[in-house]
Scaffold this active site. Structure first.
Site, PDB file in Angstrom:
ATOM      1  N   ARG A 171      33.865  26.943  34.918  1.00 12.96           N
ATOM      2  CA  ARG A 171      34.242  28.127  33.929  1.00 12.96           C
ATOM      3  C   ARG A 171      35.819  27.900  33.416  1.00 12.96           C
ATOM      4  O   ARG A 171      36.475  27.985  34.090  1.00 12.96           O
ATOM      5  CB  ARG A 171      34.108  29.468  34.187  1.00 12.96           C
ATOM      6  CG  ARG A 171      34.499  30.463  33.392  1.00 12.96           C
ATOM      7  CD  ARG A 171      34.094  31.966  33.813  1.00 12.96           C
ATOM      8  NE  ARG A 171      34.439  32.857  32.744  1.00 12.96           N
ATOM      9  CZ  ARG A 171      35.620  33.847  32.800  1.00 12.96           C
ATOM     10  NH1 ARG A 171      36.039  33.947  34.075  1.00 12.96           N
ATOM     11  NH2 ARG A 171      35.789  34.745  32.118  1.00 12.96           N
ATOM     12  N   HIS A 175      40.810  33.807  26.669  1.00 11.39           N
ATOM     13  CA  HIS A 175      41.254  34.609  27.860  1.00 11.39           C
ATOM     14  C   HIS A 175      42.791  34.883  27.467  1.00 11.39           C
ATOM     15  O   HIS A 175      43.744  34.271  28.293  1.00 11.39           O
ATOM     16  CB  HIS A 175      40.885  33.512  28.954  1.00 11.39           C
ATOM     17  CG  HIS A 175      41.053  33.956  30.258  1.00 11.39           C
ATOM     18  ND1 HIS A 175      40.059  33.926  31.121  1.00 11.39           N
ATOM     19  CD2 HIS A 175      42.104  34.799  31.104  1.00 11.39           C
ATOM     20  CE1 HIS A 175      40.393  34.583  32.487  1.00 11.39           C
ATOM     21  NE2 HIS A 175      41.789  35.124  32.054  1.00 11.39           N
ATOM     22  N   GLU A 211      37.394  39.786  29.760  1.00 17.30           N
ATOM     23  CA  GLU A 211      38.125  41.241  30.042  1.00 17.30           C
ATOM     24  C   GLU A 211      38.907  41.819  29.125  1.00 17.30           C
ATOM     25  O   GLU A 211      39.997  41.935  29.132  1.00 17.30           O
ATOM     26  CB  GLU A 211      39.043  40.930  31.321  1.00 17.30           C
ATOM     27  CG  GLU A 211      38.433  40.207  32.649  1.00 17.30           C
ATOM     28  CD  GLU A 211      39.389  40.146  33.795  1.00 17.30           C
ATOM     29  OE1 GLU A 211      40.558  40.486  33.897  1.00 17.30           O
ATOM     30  OE2 GLU A 211      38.955  39.758  35.074  1.00 17.30           O
ATOM     31  N   GLU A 221      33.833  35.797  37.900  1.00 14.96           N
ATOM     32  CA  GLU A 221      35.164  35.985  38.506  1.00 14.96           C
ATOM     33  C   GLU A 221      34.977  36.508  39.926  1.00 14.96           C
ATOM     34  O   GLU A 221      34.459  37.715  39.750  1.00 14.96           O
ATOM     35  CB  GLU A 221      36.214  36.313  37.705  1.00 14.96           C
ATOM     36  CG  GLU A 221      36.794  35.374  36.772  1.00 14.96           C
ATOM     37  CD  GLU A 221      38.253  36.043  36.359  1.00 14.96           C
ATOM     38  OE1 GLU A 221      38.933  36.620  36.844  1.00 14.96           O
ATOM     39  OE2 GLU A 221      38.501  35.643  35.034  1.00 14.96           O
TER      40      GLU A 221
HETATM   41  O1  IFM Z   1      43.873  35.840  36.816  1.00 13.16           O
HETATM   42  C1  IFM Z   1      43.160  36.952  36.749  1.00 13.16           C
HETATM   43  C2  IFM Z   1      42.284  36.244  35.656  1.00 13.16           C
HETATM   44  O2  IFM Z   1      43.130  35.626  34.616  1.00 13.16           O
HETATM   45  C3  IFM Z   1      41.346  37.396  35.082  1.00 13.16           C
HETATM   46  N1  IFM Z   1      40.991  38.065  36.139  1.00 13.16           N
HETATM   47  C4  IFM Z   1      41.570  38.497  37.353  1.00 13.16           C
HETATM   48  C5  IFM Z   1      42.261  37.354  37.627  1.00 13.16           C
HETATM   49  C6  IFM Z   1      43.149  37.633  38.969  1.00 13.16           C
HETATM   50  O3  IFM Z   1      43.940  38.889  38.520  1.00 13.16           O
END
Ligand code: IFM
Length: 482
Positions: A85, A129, A174, A378
């Site tokens: 990913r 992102h 996110e 994630e």
């Molecule tokens: O590094 C981040 C990522 O970019 C988005 N989710 C959480 C991760 C850890 O903080």
């Protein structure tokens, strides 16, 4: 190459169609910030602003993945990853966020996707992102409606170029962070501290997602899976006032996204809780239908839990909400919710380790959205790694990270045993990288990156993951026998 780990077999079995891989994001690893026509993003501006990022770190060089992509792909193949990913930097495709595409930017991702496919690794591409082209921020950013239309155009152009080969598309990563940390607390780029702007950003991110889903379906020729990735908040608290606090945070953090996207409505309590901040007049007729598009999988990011209660307005206020406060609040309209310190153990981020929270989250999503397949996009942990030099080369015995992963994979397995339709698991992160406001001080990688030499060292967690993928059985934690 060190030998495969000799951890005792824990035995839990994952079916072959459960896709196990690892994840990264463009600004966190690519570097080459001014090369081949890439335009500036809000993170370039933010990280170059004194005081915003730890140590003044920036993504200018990062892991230099832009130049090392081929050997990084070989590393992924060596680990046997089933999927990778990654995210596409919008300012490489459209340097100013609109109009003609930049052929060199498209060519980079095209090579990357081809390289993945040649190695039998499934490409999972995230369109956003967090690296918004700076020109779009200057024109209003996510609080401005036009940004959603610009995003749809970018999605269409990108799908035209790569939509014959990408297996899974994720529109946004996110959006909670983009909206509330970017425009509410100011801890993330662009660093604004305006609750009303944060809520307008929520809506325009949701709209951008819905419009992009439609473009992806129109332009991609290989019938891809289309998704969005949300960072769910698993909320706890056993104070008398906790139920109210939980409801409020659940509305802002979780339902502000899941309900418009999967149900075509904003929760009434969210609108009421935030009425003092905004009247939501930026939601126009027809928007919710645009947002409420079927998605093939829902991406789930999970790291830890939060514990809340209502602040009594008198006692010293706990400021431990797990998010750096840069002057504003990431919780518009609910500033009176208090985030409490939680029981350990903790990762190097200070986040509590709570694998049962992942199981709880997956079960709760199944209950709320029974027909929606899920994908863990994630999960992982930062720890202060130590490099050991042995005759066999450099090693990183990151037992705590392995232990964290064992516990979270086991939690996912338990959820699957209870009927959760979970399609795969992407470990965050493949490489140590630029951890946003924390710069390079926090290492999430299963592969260590030496930022002076750009040397990559497989940590024990990478070897552990290789073994899991090869055997389909969960190797035990090295801490289990201590
Ligand atoms: O590094 C981040 C990522 O970019 C988005 N989710 C959480 C991760 C850890 O903080």
């Amino acid at each position: 190459m060190p030998p495969a780990s000799d951890y005792r077999d824990h035995g839990l079995e994952f079916p072959p169609e459960f896709v196990i891989g690892s994840a990264t994001a463009s600004y966190q690893i690519e570097g080459a910030a001014r090369e081949d026509g890439r335009g500036p993003s809000i993170w370039d501006t933010f990280s170059h602003t004194p005081g915003k990022v730890w140590n003044g770190d920036t993504g200018d060089v990062a892991d230099d993945h832009y130049h090392r992509w081929e050997s990084d792909l070989d590393l992924m193949a060596e680990l046997g990853l089933q999927s990778y990913r990654f995210s596409i930097a919008w300012p490489r495709i459209q340097p100013g966020g609109k109009g003609a595409i930049n052929p060199a930017g498209v060519a980079f991702y095209s090579r990357l996707v081809d390289g993945l496919l040649e190695r039998g690794i499934r490409p999972i591409a995230t369109l956003y992102h967090w690296d918004l082209p700076q020109e779009l921020e200057d024109a209003g950013g996510w609080p401005a409606r036009d940004t959603a239309y610009r995003f749809a155009e970018y999605a269409a152009r990108t799908a035209e170029a790569l939509g014959d080969r990408v297996h899974t598309w994720t529109t946004l990563n996110e959006p909670w962070c983009s909206a509330y940390l970017g425009y509410g607390s100011g801890a993330h780029a662009p660093g604004r501290t305006d609750g009303a702007a944060a809520l307008a950003a929520v809506h325009h991110l949701n709209l951008a997602h819905g419009l992009a889903v439609q473009e992806l379906r129109r332009e991609a020729s290989n019938d891809p899976d289309v998704s969005i990735t949300l960072n769910f908040h698993v909320i706890r608290g056993d104070d008398d006032t906790s139920p109210e606090a939980k409801r409020r945070i659940d509305a802002l953090a979780n339902r502000a996204f899941t309900h418009p996207i999967l149900r075509g409505e904003y929760p009434a309590d969210l609108l009421e809780d935030t009425a003092g901040v905004t009247d939501w007049s930026f939601v126009r007729a027809g928007d919710l239908a645009e947002i409420n598009q079927p998605i093939d999988v829902l991406g789930v990011n999970y790291y830890s839990t939060v514990t809340v209660r209502m602040w009594d307005g008198v006692s010293p206020r706990s400021t431990n909400d797990g998010h750096k406060d840069m002057g504003g609040s990431p919780w518009p309209g609910s500033r009176d919710v208090e985030f409490l310190p939680q029981a350990g153990p903790y990762t190097a981020m200070g986040w509590n380790i709570a694998p049962d929270g992942l199981e709880e989250l997956l079960l709760s999503l199944k209950e709320q959205f029974p027909q929606q397949p899920l994908l863990i996009t994630e999960n992982g942990a930062a720890f202060d790694d130590v490099v050991t030099v042995t005759d066999a080369g450099k090693r990183v015995h990151d037992d705590e990270r392995v232990d964290y992963l064992v516990r979270h994979f086991a939690a996912a397995h338990r959820a699957m045993q209870q009927g959760v339709d979970l399609r795969g698991y992407q470990v965050w992160s493949l490489l140590d990288n630029f951890e946003w406001g924390y710069g390079y001080s926090k290492r999430f990688g299963i592969v260590r990156v030496d930022y002076d030499t750009q040397e990559r060292i497989l940590k024990d967690s990478a070897l552990w993951l290789r073994e899991l993928i090869a055997t389909r059985r969960l190797p035990a934690s090295p801490l289990a026998e201590r």
